[in-house]
Design a protein around this motif. Sequence first.
Motif, mmCIF file in Angstrom:
data_model
loop_
_atom_site.group_PDB
_atom_site.id
_atom_site.type_symbol
_atom_site.label_atom_id
_atom_site.label_comp_id
_atom_site.label_asym_id
_atom_site.label_seq_id
_atom_site.Cartn_x
_atom_site.Cartn_y
_atom_site.Cartn_z
ATOM 1 N N THR A 1 0.835 -1.195 0.000
ATOM 2 C CA THR A 1 0.000 0.000 0.000
ATOM 3 C C THR A 1 0.873 1.251 0.000
ATOM 4 O O THR A 1 1.640 1.470 0.927
ATOM 5 C CB THR A 1 -0.933 0.006 1.214
ATOM 6 O OG1 THR A 1 -1.814 -1.125 1.136
ATOM 7 C CG2 THR A 1 -1.768 1.291 1.239
ATOM 8 N N HIS A 2 0.754 2.044 -1.041
ATOM 9 C CA HIS A 2 1.457 3.326 -1.128
ATOM 10 C C HIS A 2 0.675 4.400 -0.378
ATOM 11 O O HIS A 2 1.275 5.261 0.281
ATOM 12 C CB HIS A 2 1.617 3.704 -2.602
ATOM 13 C CG HIS A 2 2.472 4.899 -2.858
ATOM 14 N ND1 HIS A 2 3.815 4.933 -2.602
ATOM 15 C CD2 HIS A 2 2.150 6.135 -3.358
ATOM 16 C CE1 HIS A 2 4.309 6.120 -2.937
ATOM 17 N NE2 HIS A 2 3.313 6.866 -3.386
ATOM 18 N N ALA A 3 -0.665 4.342 -0.479
ATOM 19 C CA ALA A 3 -1.526 5.281 0.243
ATOM 20 C C ALA A 3 -2.911 4.660 0.366
ATOM 21 O O ALA A 3 -3.444 4.099 -0.596
ATOM 22 C CB ALA A 3 -1.606 6.619 -0.476
ATOM 23 N N ASP A 4 -3.492 4.758 1.564
ATOM 24 C CA ASP A 4 -4.866 4.319 1.802
ATOM 25 C C ASP A 4 -5.768 5.542 1.692
ATOM 26 O O ASP A 4 -5.803 6.389 2.581
ATOM 27 C CB ASP A 4 -4.981 3.675 3.185
ATOM 28 C CG ASP A 4 -6.382 3.120 3.461
ATOM 29 O OD1 ASP A 4 -7.327 3.492 2.730
ATOM 30 O OD2 ASP A 4 -6.533 2.337 4.407
ATOM 31 N N LEU A 5 -6.509 5.625 0.599
ATOM 32 C CA LEU A 5 -7.312 6.805 0.286
ATOM 33 C C LEU A 5 -8.783 6.623 0.613
ATOM 34 O O LEU A 5 -9.608 7.468 0.264
ATOM 35 C CB LEU A 5 -7.159 7.142 -1.201
ATOM 36 C CG LEU A 5 -5.717 7.280 -1.697
ATOM 37 C CD1 LEU A 5 -5.700 7.442 -3.211
ATOM 38 C CD2 LEU A 5 -5.023 8.446 -1.024
ATOM 39 N N SER A 6 -9.102 5.525 1.288
ATOM 40 C CA SER A 6 -10.506 5.195 1.511
ATOM 41 C C SER A 6 -11.233 6.245 2.341
ATOM 42 O O SER A 6 -12.454 6.396 2.224
ATOM 43 C CB SER A 6 -10.620 3.827 2.189
ATOM 44 O OG SER A 6 -9.880 3.790 3.409
ATOM 45 N N SER A 7 -10.501 7.001 3.165
ATOM 46 C CA SER A 7 -11.142 8.010 4.014
ATOM 47 C C SER A 7 -11.471 9.292 3.259
ATOM 48 O O SER A 7 -12.293 10.085 3.730
ATOM 49 C CB SER A 7 -10.238 8.342 5.205
ATOM 50 O OG SER A 7 -9.010 8.911 4.764
ATOM 51 N N THR A 8 -10.855 9.501 2.113
ATOM 52 C CA THR A 8 -11.067 10.748 1.370
ATOM 53 C C THR A 8 -11.709 10.547 0.004
ATOM 54 O O THR A 8 -12.173 11.512 -0.605
ATOM 55 C CB THR A 8 -9.724 11.484 1.163
ATOM 56 O OG1 THR A 8 -8.778 10.571 0.605
ATOM 57 C CG2 THR A 8 -9.182 12.017 2.479
ATOM 58 N N ALA A 9 -11.744 9.312 -0.475
ATOM 59 C CA ALA A 9 -12.378 9.041 -1.765
ATOM 60 C C ALA A 9 -13.880 9.191 -1.649
ATOM 61 O O ALA A 9 -14.475 8.904 -0.606
ATOM 62 C CB ALA A 9 -12.024 7.633 -2.240
ATOM 63 N N THR A 10 -14.501 9.661 -2.700
ATOM 64 C CA THR A 10 -15.954 9.733 -2.782
ATOM 65 C C THR A 10 -16.398 8.642 -3.751
ATOM 66 O O THR A 10 -16.368 8.814 -4.960
ATOM 67 C CB THR A 10 -16.400 11.123 -3.266
ATOM 68 O OG1 THR A 10 -15.550 11.539 -4.351
ATOM 69 C CG2 THR A 10 -16.292 12.144 -2.147
ATOM 70 N N GLY A 11 -16.772 7.494 -3.228
ATOM 71 C CA GLY A 11 -17.082 6.351 -4.066
ATOM 72 C C GLY A 11 -15.812 5.657 -4.506
ATOM 73 O O GLY A 11 -14.728 5.859 -3.972
ATOM 74 N N LYS A 12 -15.925 4.808 -5.513
ATOM 75 C CA LYS A 12 -14.772 4.079 -6.032
ATOM 76 C C LYS A 12 -13.695 5.033 -6.544
ATOM 77 O O LYS A 12 -14.002 6.106 -7.084
ATOM 78 C CB LYS A 12 -15.187 3.183 -7.207
ATOM 79 C CG LYS A 12 -15.858 1.889 -6.858
ATOM 80 C CD LYS A 12 -16.046 1.080 -8.145
ATOM 81 C CE LYS A 12 -16.719 -0.244 -7.904
ATOM 82 N NZ LYS A 12 -16.840 -1.029 -9.164
ATOM 83 N N LEU A 13 -12.439 4.620 -6.410
ATOM 84 C CA LEU A 13 -11.367 5.335 -7.099
ATOM 85 C C LEU A 13 -11.452 5.062 -8.584
ATOM 86 O O LEU A 13 -12.063 4.082 -9.026
ATOM 87 C CB LEU A 13 -10.010 4.904 -6.561
ATOM 88 C CG LEU A 13 -9.694 5.249 -5.104
ATOM 89 C CD1 LEU A 13 -8.293 4.788 -4.743
ATOM 90 C CD2 LEU A 13 -9.827 6.742 -4.844
ATOM 91 N N ASN A 14 -10.779 5.913 -9.380
ATOM 92 C CA ASN A 14 -10.912 5.822 -10.827
ATOM 93 C C ASN A 14 -9.542 5.965 -11.482
ATOM 94 O O ASN A 14 -8.568 5.379 -11.012
ATOM 95 C CB ASN A 14 -11.904 6.894 -11.301
ATOM 96 C CG ASN A 14 -12.526 6.603 -12.636
ATOM 97 O OD1 ASN A 14 -12.276 5.568 -13.239
ATOM 98 N ND2 ASN A 14 -13.351 7.509 -13.110
#
Length: 305
Positions: free
Chosen positions: A95-108
């Motif tokens: 994991t380079h970065a866990d963006l789950s807290s700032t993503a709005t829906g799925k990443l793209n």
Amino acid sequence: MTASQTSGSSVTIDTVVADRAFLECPRWRDGRVWVSDLYRHEVISIGTTGDVRVEATLDGDEPSGLGWLPDGRLLIVSMERGLLLRREDDGTLVTHADLSSTATGKLNDMVVAEDGTAYIGSFGFDFRGSSSIEPANLLCVAADGTFGIATGGLRFPNGMVITPGGVLVVAESMGNKLTGFDIEPSGELTNRRTWAAFGPELPTDSVKAAMSAAAVAPDGICLDTDGAVWVADALHRSVIRVEEGGAITDTVEFPTAVFACMLGGEDGHTLYACAAPSSSEKARRNTRDASLLATQVTRAHGGRP
């Protein structure tokens, strides 16, 4: 097979690879075209002789945007888990970065700047179940893995390019336009403006209503040496070439729908297109009728990716 251009002349279309589930985010690097196959959970690369190599497998998740750090390590967007993964030199994924807290829906999709800064879009809403189109965040991840929200209020940010002059251009698939930002030395995005509009603002009450009103649904994009953006139009089986301000100078029509594009090849003049009968996750997940197509164009690859 052949496809048509707006000039009326036909172009030859080659099949680079077939029998895939759903291809996205093509990139050209080190003499190979790299591409994510969402529903086979693989990142693959294809050589000029047609050899296919599996570069990474994401167990239980879908790969999307691809890019590279300055030291050559591969970055992969892990869509549903909200992660940016990094492939180490021994092939392991971390994991380079866990963006789950700032993503709005799925990443793209994603574009990575020369210094390793990654810009990543997110859907903004549940594409399959939402009754309305909600605004989405665009995330910024530094080369060391620290991250934040670069900007918000985008309508399904999708493909992105960075020009040699330091302008980030984002395809808003539910916005009927391309949006531009200046990239500051800190990585901050400023001077937001419409880079190219394909028509008026779209309704946001449903995806169906938006797509019915859209002139173009800009999906994956790439840049050429003249500064124009090539746009895979997910609605009209075509890749169009758009100049800043919105003038469409070229159109390549394909015999099937196309959802992403990339200029590459040894001289930069090969236009790659990710093709499939539709983008329906339900239909594509268990089928193998997607392909990567290619044709030759007069302008060469420019900018990033």
